[in-house]
Enzyme design. Structure first.
Site, PDB file in Angstrom:
ATOM      1  N   LEU A 154       0.855  -1.193   0.000  1.00 28.49           N
ATOM      2  CA  LEU A 154       0.000   0.000   0.000  1.00 28.49           C
ATOM      3  C   LEU A 154       0.890   1.242   0.000  1.00 28.49           C
ATOM      4  CD1 LEU A 154      -3.101   0.894   0.581  1.00 28.49           C
ATOM      5  CD2 LEU A 154      -2.292   1.232   2.904  1.00 28.49           C
ATOM      6  N   ASP A 201      13.908   7.264  13.703  1.00 27.49           N
ATOM      7  CA  ASP A 201      13.078   6.934  12.544  1.00 27.49           C
ATOM      8  C   ASP A 201      11.592   6.977  12.902  1.00 27.49           C
ATOM      9  OD1 ASP A 201      12.686   6.326   9.923  1.00 27.49           O
ATOM     10  OD2 ASP A 201      12.950   4.159  10.170  1.00 27.49           O
ATOM     11  N   ASP A 260      11.243  -1.354   8.405  1.00 27.60           N
ATOM     12  CA  ASP A 260      12.631  -1.863   8.468  1.00 27.60           C
ATOM     13  C   ASP A 260      12.840  -2.998   7.469  1.00 27.60           C
ATOM     14  OD1 ASP A 260      13.170  -0.282  10.714  1.00 27.60           O
ATOM     15  OD2 ASP A 260      12.839  -1.922  12.133  1.00 27.60           O
ATOM     16  N   ASP A 311      19.640  -6.532   9.850  1.00 24.93           N
ATOM     17  CA  ASP A 311      20.245  -6.440   8.523  1.00 24.93           C
ATOM     18  C   ASP A 311      19.247  -6.934   7.473  1.00 24.93           C
ATOM     19  OD1 ASP A 311      21.825  -6.310   6.290  1.00 24.93           O
ATOM     20  OD2 ASP A 311      23.424  -7.596   7.051  1.00 24.93           O
TER      21      ASP A 311
HETATM   22 CA    CA Z   1      13.274   1.924  10.341  1.00 25.08          CA
END
Ligand code: CA
Length: 296
Positions: A17, A220, A265, A279
């Protein structure tokens, strides 16, 4: 041709989305496309309607895959979908399995999103809140379409109600009844590794206090949003990435369902800012190697 270390078939990356390819040069798959290309893979980040049903998005993806097959001369593609992109990919694989070597769901709401359920409860159809949310979503989507630089096709339609319906638990249950390929038979289980010649895989993350809220994610905003959104979860309370529950994400072979990654993330957003020890790019590279090792 792709190099011998890369998957045989091109990788088609399908966003969720409010998806995009490149906003003024800023990529959705941040650092992921370049990492996969360094491996020698042929990689196609694609765009479908940023706000619409999984079926309409899937029809657009079918057209795009047809072009990619023609352009590359490949017989099939690998589909990697983030969030609603996973449902979009599943639709395509159900309709044209001969075009698809694998479907990989990355934080896909394969059994619906409890956040979408919450929004439906709090902003029911016809309510002022619903109209306001729809207005905001359309405004953001139009702004993003204006900034998009990676897409050269015709304007794509938008339907907020159809998108919402495609993400709720009830809406996805209806979708699953029609397109069950790769789904687990029991809640929290794994699905078939292969259906109609298509391999199915999934991975996802969960919010983990003291880990996902540290390091880059301290700065963030989307991580803060995910922590707020996570409060709307009931069935998978404490076991979600902020937008999708751990078990809801299961499809086919479950590569992992508790990586310390929030819903953004997992595609290395934003600007690669992620939590402690995370990672997300490595997961994509390892998956490409997994596909290559399987002869795909
Ligand atoms: Ca992030």
């Amino acid at each position: 041709m792709s190099s011998s270390a890369a998957p045989r078939y091109p990788l088609v990356l399908v966003p969720g989305l409010l998806g995009f390819i490149s906003l003024l040069g800023y990529p959705y798959w941040y650092g992921i496309v370049s990492a996969l290309r360094r491996l020698g893979a042929r990689v196609f980040p694609v765009l479908v309607s940023s706000v619409h049903s999984s079926e309409v998005r899937g029809e657009q993806l079918l057209l795009r895959i047809g072009e990619i097959l023609q352009q590359t001369g490949a017989e099939k593609v690998h589909l990697i979908g983030h969030s609603q992109g996973a449902l979009t990919a599943r639709y395509v694989a159900a309709l044209r399995p001969e075009w698809v070597a694998s479907v990989t769901s990355v934080a896909g709401p394969n059994h619906g999103s409890e956040l979408a359920d919450f929004l439906q409860r709090k902003a029911p159809h016809g309510s002022l809140r619903e109209r306001l949310l729809a207005f905001l979503l359309r405004a953001v989507a139009r702004c993003m379409a204006w900034l998009e630089r990676g897409y050269t096709g015709p304007p794509l339609p938008m339907d907020v109600a159809a998108a919402q319906q495609s993400l709720t638990s009830a809406g996805v249950a209806a979708f699953n009844a029609q397109y069950p390929q790769g789904l687990p038979e029991s809640w929290g289980g794994e699905g078939a590794a292969e259906v109609a010649g298509v391999r199915y895989y999934s991975w996802s993350g969960t919010l983990q206090a003291g880990i996902t809220d540290k390091d880059g994610n301290r700065f963030d905003g989307p991580n803060v949003a995910c922590r707020l959104f996570a409060r709307t979860f009931r069935r998978e309370a404490g076991q979600c990435d902020g937008m999708v529950g751990r078990y809801s994400s299961h499809l086919g072979t479950v590569i992992g369902d508790s990586y310390p990654l929030d819903h953004f993330d997992i595609v290395n957003q934003t600007f690669g800012l992620v939590g402690k020890g995370a990672d997300p790019v490595r997961l994509f590279v390892e998956h490409a190697q997994r596909l290559q090792a399987a002869g795909l």
